[in-house]
Design a protein around this motif. Structure first.
Motif, PDB file in Angstrom:
ATOM      1  N   LEU A  22     -19.624  94.133  27.600  1.00  0.00           N
ATOM      2  CA  LEU A  22     -20.973  94.462  28.076  1.00  0.00           C
ATOM      3  C   LEU A  22     -22.002  94.319  26.945  1.00  0.00           C
ATOM      4  O   LEU A  22     -23.107  93.822  27.168  1.00  0.00           O
ATOM      5  N   LYS A  23     -21.638  94.738  25.744  1.00  0.00           N
ATOM      6  CA  LYS A  23     -22.551  94.593  24.606  1.00  0.00           C
ATOM      7  C   LYS A  23     -22.809  93.117  24.301  1.00  0.00           C
ATOM      8  O   LYS A  23     -23.915  92.742  23.926  1.00  0.00           O
ATOM      9  N   LEU A  61     -18.904 102.449  35.655  1.00  0.00           N
ATOM     10  CA  LEU A  61     -17.461 102.583  35.827  1.00  0.00           C
ATOM     11  C   LEU A  61     -16.784 102.912  34.499  1.00  0.00           C
ATOM     12  O   LEU A  61     -15.966 103.831  34.414  1.00  0.00           O
ATOM     13  N   LEU A  62     -17.141 102.173  33.443  1.00  0.00           N
ATOM     14  CA  LEU A  62     -16.542 102.416  32.129  1.00  0.00           C
ATOM     15  C   LEU A  62     -16.928 103.784  31.575  1.00  0.00           C
ATOM     16  O   LEU A  62     -16.086 104.504  31.027  1.00  0.00           O
ATOM     17  N   GLU A  63     -18.186 104.142  31.728  1.00  0.00           N
ATOM     18  CA  GLU A  63     -18.639 105.440  31.220  1.00  0.00           C
ATOM     19  C   GLU A  63     -17.953 106.589  31.950  1.00  0.00           C
ATOM     20  O   GLU A  63     -17.573 107.593  31.330  1.00  0.00           O
ATOM     21  N   GLU A  65     -25.103  87.739  40.757  1.00  0.00           N
ATOM     22  CA  GLU A  65     -24.784  88.660  41.841  1.00  0.00           C
ATOM     23  C   GLU A  65     -23.894  88.008  42.893  1.00  0.00           C
ATOM     24  O   GLU A  65     -23.050  88.660  43.489  1.00  0.00           O
ATOM     25  N   THR A  66     -24.069  86.720  43.136  1.00  0.00           N
ATOM     26  CA  THR A  66     -23.253  86.062  44.151  1.00  0.00           C
ATOM     27  C   THR A  66     -21.881  85.682  43.603  1.00  0.00           C
ATOM     28  O   THR A  66     -20.941  85.532  44.362  1.00  0.00           O
ATOM     29  N   GLN A  67     -21.770  85.516  42.285  1.00  0.00           N
ATOM     30  CA  GLN A  67     -20.489  85.159  41.687  1.00  0.00           C
ATOM     31  C   GLN A  67     -19.676  86.382  41.301  1.00  0.00           C
ATOM     32  O   GLN A  67     -18.474  86.308  41.151  1.00  0.00           O
ATOM     33  N   ASP A  68     -20.340  87.512  41.074  1.00  0.00           N
ATOM     34  CA  ASP A  68     -19.662  88.715  40.629  1.00  0.00           C
ATOM     35  C   ASP A  68     -19.610  89.729  41.761  1.00  0.00           C
ATOM     36  O   ASP A  68     -20.623  90.330  42.097  1.00  0.00           O
ATOM     37  N   GLY A 101     -20.724  94.248  41.443  1.00  0.00           N
ATOM     38  CA  GLY A 101     -21.964  94.998  41.325  1.00  0.00           C
ATOM     39  C   GLY A 101     -22.737  94.790  40.041  1.00  0.00           C
ATOM     40  O   GLY A 101     -23.720  95.480  39.807  1.00  0.00           O
ATOM     41  N   GLY A 102     -22.318  93.904  39.186  1.00  0.00           N
ATOM     42  CA  GLY A 102     -23.093  93.572  38.010  1.00  0.00           C
ATOM     43  C   GLY A 102     -22.891  94.505  36.830  1.00  0.00           C
ATOM     44  O   GLY A 102     -21.985  95.337  36.792  1.00  0.00           O
ATOM     45  N   ILE A 103     -23.773  94.343  35.857  1.00  0.00           N
ATOM     46  CA  ILE A 103     -23.655  95.048  34.587  1.00  0.00           C
ATOM     47  C   ILE A 103     -23.784  96.560  34.761  1.00  0.00           C
ATOM     48  O   ILE A 103     -22.997  97.323  34.204  1.00  0.00           O
ATOM     49  N   ASP A 104     -24.774  97.004  35.511  1.00  0.00           N
ATOM     50  CA  ASP A 104     -25.007  98.449  35.643  1.00  0.00           C
ATOM     51  C   ASP A 104     -23.829  99.171  36.293  1.00  0.00           C
ATOM     52  O   ASP A 104     -23.376 100.215  35.811  1.00  0.00           O
TER      53      ASP A 104
END
Length: 197
Positions: free
Chosen positions: A152-153, A122-124, A108-111, A114-117
């Motif tokens: 992501l997978k 965004l992609l969906e 979370e601090t490096q990205d 907002g992370g995976i979710d």
């Protein structure tokens, strides 16, 4: 412990060693990508696409469609970033054991995205949008969507995990999502200009 006067939240000294080691590791990998990698091709990534889209942005600008030019330029910016993260992943994967690194870094601090979710959302969302004036998304847009989803997978199936690889995959997927958003807006700007003409 001393504080940086420009930013009172940054601390220097032994209590910050883990954070600085993680940052240094990332910088070492960045340097490796730029200077020591054999620059082999990354399957599914064609860096010429960045140049082609940039030229298209300039063409829109020269034709007076400044909105389309701006949107294509944003597309280029995010695609170039996605490709940088792809290169970094490709460089790092076979070298994970070459340098010692500290596990347990906070994604979370490096990205900052907002992370995976958030990236998955965004992609969906981008996958559901068809640009104005088009009956379906382009093959190029499908490729970018598939690359983002593949990153992501890979996060789900990755064992053991490597913090920097996880962060780079999230960043690559995020940038592909932004590419799609920008392309949708760029196509819409071109479609509006054609309709107005």
């Amino acid at each position: 412990m001393t504080q940086n006067s420009a930013d009172s939240t940054l601390f220097y000294g032994p209590d910050n060693s883990e954070s600085e080691i993680r940052k240094a590791y990332n910088c070492v990998i960045d340097t490796g990508v730029g200077y020591f990698w054999d620059r082999r091709a990354i399957p599914g990534v064609n860096a010429d696409e960045v140049v082609t889209l940039y030229k298209h942005s300039m063409q829109c600008y020269q034709q007076g469609n400044r909105l389309a030019a701006e949107r294509w330029a944003r597309t280029v910016k995010h695609l170039a970033r996605a490709f940088w993260h792809e290169a970094k992943i490709t460089f790092l994967e076979p070298r994970v054991g070459d340098l010692p690194y500290l596990e347990g870094g906070q994604i979370e601090t490096q990205d900052p995205h907002g992370g995976i979710d958030a990236t998955s959302d965004l992609l969906e969302c981008a996958a559901q949008c068809i640009p104005a004036g088009m009956g379906e998304v382009s093959e190029q847009m499908r490729r970018y969507l598939n690359r983002g989803m593949r990153h992501l997978k890979a996060l789900i199936s990755a064992t053991p995990t490597h913090d920097l690889l996880r962060v780079e995959r999230i960043k690559a997927a995020y940038e592909y999502g932004r590419v799609l958003e920008c392309m949708i807006l760029a196509y819409e700007a071109e479609s509006q200009a054609k309709t107005a003409a």
